[in-house]
Write a protein that holds these residues in place. Structure first.
Motif, PDB file in Angstrom:
ATOM      1  N   ALA A 387       0.832  -1.215   0.000  1.00  0.00           N
ATOM      2  CA  ALA A 387       0.000   0.000   0.000  1.00  0.00           C
ATOM      3  C   ALA A 387       0.866   1.263   0.000  1.00  0.00           C
ATOM      4  CB  ALA A 387      -0.907  -0.005   1.227  1.00  0.00           C
ATOM      5  N   ARG A 388       2.113   1.130   0.429  1.00  0.00           N
ATOM      6  CA  ARG A 388       2.979   2.310   0.571  1.00  0.00           C
ATOM      7  C   ARG A 388       4.084   2.445  -0.454  1.00  0.00           C
ATOM      8  NH1 ARG A 388       0.995   0.932   5.008  1.00  0.00           N
ATOM      9  NH2 ARG A 388       0.417   2.477   6.580  1.00  0.00           N
ATOM     10  N   PHE A 389       4.656   1.294  -0.841  1.00  0.00           N
ATOM     11  CA  PHE A 389       5.884   1.360  -1.634  1.00  0.00           C
ATOM     12  C   PHE A 389       5.798   0.520  -2.911  1.00  0.00           C
ATOM     13  CE2 PHE A 389       7.282   1.207   2.948  1.00  0.00           C
ATOM     14  CZ  PHE A 389       7.474   2.573   3.089  1.00  0.00           C
ATOM     15  N   GLY A 390       6.599   0.926  -3.883  1.00  0.00           N
ATOM     16  CA  GLY A 390       6.834   0.083  -5.055  1.00  0.00           C
ATOM     17  C   GLY A 390       7.969  -0.869  -4.712  1.00  0.00           C
ATOM     18  N   ARG A 391       9.033  -0.817  -5.524  1.00  0.00           N
ATOM     19  CA  ARG A 391      10.108  -1.788  -5.346  1.00  0.00           C
ATOM     20  C   ARG A 391      11.122  -1.331  -4.286  1.00  0.00           C
ATOM     21  NH1 ARG A 391      11.341  -5.832  -9.414  1.00  0.00           N
ATOM     22  NH2 ARG A 391       9.696  -4.922 -10.693  1.00  0.00           N
ATOM     23  N   ILE A 392      11.273  -2.134  -3.253  1.00  0.00           N
ATOM     24  CA  ILE A 392      12.303  -1.853  -2.233  1.00  0.00           C
ATOM     25  C   ILE A 392      13.546  -2.623  -2.661  1.00  0.00           C
ATOM     26  CG2 ILE A 392      12.902  -2.022   0.214  1.00  0.00           C
ATOM     27  CD1 ILE A 392       9.857  -2.132   0.795  1.00  0.00           C
ATOM     28  N   GLU A 393      14.687  -1.914  -2.709  1.00  0.00           N
ATOM     29  CA  GLU A 393      15.893  -2.550  -3.273  1.00  0.00           C
ATOM     30  C   GLU A 393      16.808  -3.128  -2.203  1.00  0.00           C
ATOM     31  OE1 GLU A 393      16.332   0.885  -6.745  1.00  0.00           O
ATOM     32  OE2 GLU A 393      17.894   0.651  -5.207  1.00  0.00           O
ATOM     33  N   VAL A 394      17.210  -4.359  -2.393  1.00  0.00           N
ATOM     34  CA  VAL A 394      18.272  -4.944  -1.560  1.00  0.00           C
ATOM     35  C   VAL A 394      19.594  -4.444  -2.135  1.00  0.00           C
ATOM     36  CG1 VAL A 394      19.431  -7.115  -0.994  1.00  0.00           C
ATOM     37  CG2 VAL A 394      16.936  -6.974  -0.887  1.00  0.00           C
ATOM     38  N   VAL A 395      20.426  -3.812  -1.303  1.00  0.00           N
ATOM     39  CA  VAL A 395      21.632  -3.191  -1.869  1.00  0.00           C
ATOM     40  C   VAL A 395      22.873  -4.072  -1.796  1.00  0.00           C
ATOM     41  CG1 VAL A 395      20.795  -0.832  -1.481  1.00  0.00           C
ATOM     42  CG2 VAL A 395      22.237  -1.907   0.236  1.00  0.00           C
ATOM     43  N   GLU A 396      22.843  -5.090  -0.952  1.00  0.00           N
ATOM     44  CA  GLU A 396      23.977  -6.032  -0.936  1.00  0.00           C
ATOM     45  C   GLU A 396      23.515  -7.363  -0.366  1.00  0.00           C
ATOM     46  OE1 GLU A 396      26.840  -3.993   1.499  1.00  0.00           O
ATOM     47  OE2 GLU A 396      25.657  -4.313   3.307  1.00  0.00           O
ATOM     48  N   GLU A 397      24.342  -8.390  -0.522  1.00  0.00           N
ATOM     49  CA  GLU A 397      23.983  -9.709  -0.005  1.00  0.00           C
ATOM     50  C   GLU A 397      23.823  -9.643   1.517  1.00  0.00           C
ATOM     51  OE1 GLU A 397      23.486 -13.091  -1.409  1.00  0.00           O
ATOM     52  OE2 GLU A 397      22.814 -11.547  -2.797  1.00  0.00           O
ATOM     53  N   PRO A 398      22.907 -10.413   2.078  1.00  0.00           N
ATOM     54  CA  PRO A 398      22.685 -10.355   3.524  1.00  0.00           C
ATOM     55  C   PRO A 398      23.822 -10.971   4.322  1.00  0.00           C
ATOM     56  CG  PRO A 398      21.348 -12.090   2.529  1.00  0.00           C
ATOM     57  CD  PRO A 398      22.010 -11.365   1.396  1.00  0.00           C
ATOM     58  N   LYS A 399      23.867 -10.628   5.607  1.00  0.00           N
ATOM     59  CA  LYS A 399      24.741 -11.323   6.551  1.00  0.00           C
ATOM     60  C   LYS A 399      23.868 -12.369   7.229  1.00  0.00           C
ATOM     61  CE  LYS A 399      28.032 -10.322  10.189  1.00  0.00           C
ATOM     62  NZ  LYS A 399      27.631 -10.388  11.565  1.00  0.00           N
ATOM     63  N   ARG A 400      24.309 -13.615   7.169  1.00  0.00           N
ATOM     64  CA  ARG A 400      23.446 -14.707   7.649  1.00  0.00           C
ATOM     65  C   ARG A 400      23.853 -15.198   9.040  1.00  0.00           C
ATOM     66  NH1 ARG A 400      23.607 -15.414   2.080  1.00  0.00           N
ATOM     67  NH2 ARG A 400      21.543 -15.784   1.206  1.00  0.00           N
ATOM     68  N   VAL A 401      22.890 -15.886   9.681  1.00  0.00           N
ATOM     69  CA  VAL A 401      23.101 -16.411  11.029  1.00  0.00           C
ATOM     70  C   VAL A 401      24.026 -17.641  10.977  1.00  0.00           C
ATOM     71  CG1 VAL A 401      21.909 -17.441  13.009  1.00  0.00           C
ATOM     72  CG2 VAL A 401      20.833 -15.565  11.753  1.00  0.00           C
ATOM     73  N   PHE A 402      24.897 -17.758  11.975  1.00  0.00           N
ATOM     74  CA  PHE A 402      25.833 -18.887  12.071  1.00  0.00           C
ATOM     75  C   PHE A 402      25.110 -20.035  12.776  1.00  0.00           C
ATOM     76  CE2 PHE A 402      29.338 -20.968  14.519  1.00  0.00           C
ATOM     77  CZ  PHE A 402      30.155 -21.322  13.459  1.00  0.00           C
ATOM     78  N   SER A 403      24.280 -20.758  12.036  1.00  0.00           N
ATOM     79  CA  SER A 403      23.502 -21.827  12.664  1.00  0.00           C
ATOM     80  C   SER A 403      22.910 -22.734  11.596  1.00  0.00           C
ATOM     81  CB  SER A 403      22.365 -21.208  13.483  1.00  0.00           C
ATOM     82  OG  SER A 403      21.426 -22.193  13.861  1.00  0.00           O
ATOM     83  N   SER A 404      22.882 -24.022  11.886  1.00  0.00           N
ATOM     84  CA  SER A 404      22.194 -24.934  10.969  1.00  0.00           C
ATOM     85  C   SER A 404      20.798 -25.257  11.501  1.00  0.00           C
ATOM     86  CB  SER A 404      22.998 -26.224  10.768  1.00  0.00           C
ATOM     87  OG  SER A 404      23.128 -26.922  11.992  1.00  0.00           O
ATOM     88  N   PHE A 405      20.351 -24.501  12.503  1.00  0.00           N
ATOM     89  CA  PHE A 405      18.993 -24.672  13.023  1.00  0.00           C
ATOM     90  C   PHE A 405      18.129 -23.472  12.605  1.00  0.00           C
ATOM     91  CE2 PHE A 405      15.927 -24.295  16.678  1.00  0.00           C
ATOM     92  CZ  PHE A 405      15.142 -25.378  16.305  1.00  0.00           C
ATOM     93  N   VAL A 406      18.466 -22.299  13.123  1.00  0.00           N
ATOM     94  CA  VAL A 406      17.751 -21.090  12.689  1.00  0.00           C
ATOM     95  C   VAL A 406      18.376 -20.629  11.378  1.00  0.00           C
ATOM     96  CG1 VAL A 406      17.315 -18.665  13.191  1.00  0.00           C
ATOM     97  CG2 VAL A 406      17.128 -20.361  15.006  1.00  0.00           C
ATOM     98  N   LYS A 407      17.596 -20.699  10.325  1.00  0.00           N
ATOM     99  CA  LYS A 407      18.138 -20.291   9.018  1.00  0.00           C
ATOM    100  C   LYS A 407      17.658 -18.863   8.778  1.00  0.00           C
ATOM    101  CE  LYS A 407      17.854 -21.578   4.174  1.00  0.00           C
ATOM    102  NZ  LYS A 407      16.905 -20.501   3.850  1.00  0.00           N
TER     103      LYS A 407
END
Ligand code: HEM
Length: 424
Positions: A387-407
């Motif tokens: 309702a508020r925005f068009g395309r929101i841009e991801v500007v770089e690859e994410p930093k991910r969690v160090f876990s094989s449980f919580v992805k």
């Protein structure tokens, strides 16, 4: 050992297609932190769908990697137990000197009685009551986002919305709500991964959590029953006599269940739409697709990569001899990419047929209690975003969690360009 060089394995440099099967260890946290596990699971699904790892970071374990096999394990809880006394529900055993019983790590009949105690929180009339509240909070969060600047979506949107919701479910003091975020992170953190240094720190912080919640328990147990999670537990026969450690265990279950998972689905959705821009275009042209998209995002993200069971007896499964006491890990993250059940499984397809067919919420008697609440939160946040925005841009690859449980994600930097803000 003088002069002997012990080589450390470089897990990220290994080629999963040529690695000998007996050396494969798909549960390594580092593979998840670098999003480097997909081909490992594809190899196992192809060459060894029920796989024994004898070189595990947290001990030896079986990996179940195919969709239908995971359902078979889930359905057989007499043989494949969740009980904490056998190690619990994650690849990593619970600490022996800090055992936290919780109903996700129990078998019937205690599991069933404790689950029933908190079930009213997700009753249809309660969800209907929460819907307006979630919508107004989502609106406030989105209306305060910076425009034209880079910011961390995880912190400003995903954590904020899910933490506010959690505070409501517990009727938790509002100004202290970020404590819930911290306890959620500490509850699932792998030592050395950036959140806690060691298990001692985990114990100290979780005991602070218990202390805080004991204060709330004492308030609620002496007051008339209400609809929040603490009051529900304090006034139910199945939970009112729980030990402090059991209370802490159940709290952590509800905190992590209600927080990390939904948080990472909110982040994962925006990330996925940027990875599949044609799908973003489709969504912007037809916001009505949100309802179908939400389960597809939850499948694509798979916020909990696995659940573990422990064999209560020797058992032959799909031709493999599992021994009493063995860890058996059901990799939802792999089942959700099983091409025998889901076509083009690596792609996000927001108008996919039967998008609800996935394993992210588990299956059987432990199937996620908060499924409808999670689904509603995601639907509302996306309706309000569109309702508020068009395309929101991801500007770089994410930093991910160090876990094989919580992805999930620690950081996802994004930008809302000024020309993507809708006139309202
Ligand atoms: C996208 C969001 C969510 C995902 C992916 C998710 C995933 C899961 C999974 C995989 C299980 C275990 C299923 C099994 O062993 O078969 C589970 C159980 C559970 N979840 Fe969720 N969950 C989510 C949101 C929530 C929310 C919002 C709550 C809030 C109350 C919640 C509360 C629980 C509880 C209490 C259990 C234990 C159920 C039992 O043992 O009977 N979850 N969830």
């Amino acid at each position: 050992m003088d002069g002997m060089i012990v080589e450390k394995r470089d897990y990220l440099a290994e080629d999963p297609w040529t690695l000998p099967l007996e050396q494969m260890d798909v549960g390594r946290s580092i593979l998840f932190q670098h999003d480097a596990f997909w081909d490992h699971f594809a190899r196992l699904r192809r060459d060894c769908p029920v796989h024994y790892c004898g070189v595990g970071e947290f001990g030896n374990y079986w990996s179940i990697t195919k969709y239908k096999d995971i359902m078979k394990i889930e359905a057989n809880h007499d043989v494949f137990s969740s009980d904490v006394s056998m190690g619990g529900i994650t690849l990593r055993d619970q600490l022996e000197d800090f055992v936290l019983p919780m109903f996700i790590a129990m078998d019937p009949p205690v599991h069933d009685a404790q689950r029933a105690a908190v079930q009213p929180i997700v009753a249809p009339e309660n969800l209907a009551r929460l819907e307006g509240l979630i919508r107004s909070r989502a609106a406030e969060i989105l209306d305060n986002l910076p425009i034209g600047e880079t910011f961390n979506w995880v912190d400003k949107v995903s954590i904020e919305l899910t933490t506010q919701m959690l505070a409501t479910l517990f009727d938790f003091p509002w100004e202290d709500r970020r404590k819930l975020t911290r306890w959620s992170d500490v509850g699932t953190a792998t030592p050395g991964g950036g959140i806690i240094e060691d298990d001692e720190q985990r114990k100290v912080e979780l005991l602070e959590c218990l202390q805080y919640f004991l204060g709330l328990w004492n308030e609620r147990v002496n007051a008339p029953p209400k609809g929040d999670l603490i009051s529900l537990m304090a006034h139910n026969e199945a939970t009112r006599h729980q030990t402090p450690m059991e209370y802490l265990g159940n709290l952590l279950l509800l905190i992590v269940g209600g927080n990390d998972t939904t948080r990472n689905s909110i982040t994962g959705g925006l990330y996925a739409l940027n990875k599949f821009p044609d799908q973003y275009t489709k969504l912007l042209a037809n916001p009505g697709l949100v309802r179908n998209m939400v389960p597809e995002i939850i499948r694509w993200q798979t916020p909990l990569a696995h659940m573990r069971r422990t064999a209560t007896q020797d058992f032959v499964f799909e031709g493999k001899q599992i021994r009493k006491g063995d860890r058996v890990v059901m990799w939802y993250v792999s089942g959700n990419r099983d091409e025998e059940v889901i076509s083009n499984p690596n792609e996000l397809i927001i108008d996919r047929e039967r998008s609800g067919r996935h394993l992210s919420f588990g299956f059987g008697l432990h199937r996620c209690l908060g499924e409808r609440l999670a689904d509603m939160q995601l639907r509302i946040i996306w309706e309000e975003i569109l309702a508020r925005f068009g395309r929101i841009e991801v500007v770089e690859e994410p930093k991910r969690v160090f876990s094989s449980f919580v992805k999930g994600y620690e950081v996802l930097n994004v930008r809302i360009p000024a020309d993507q803000v809708r006139k309202r």
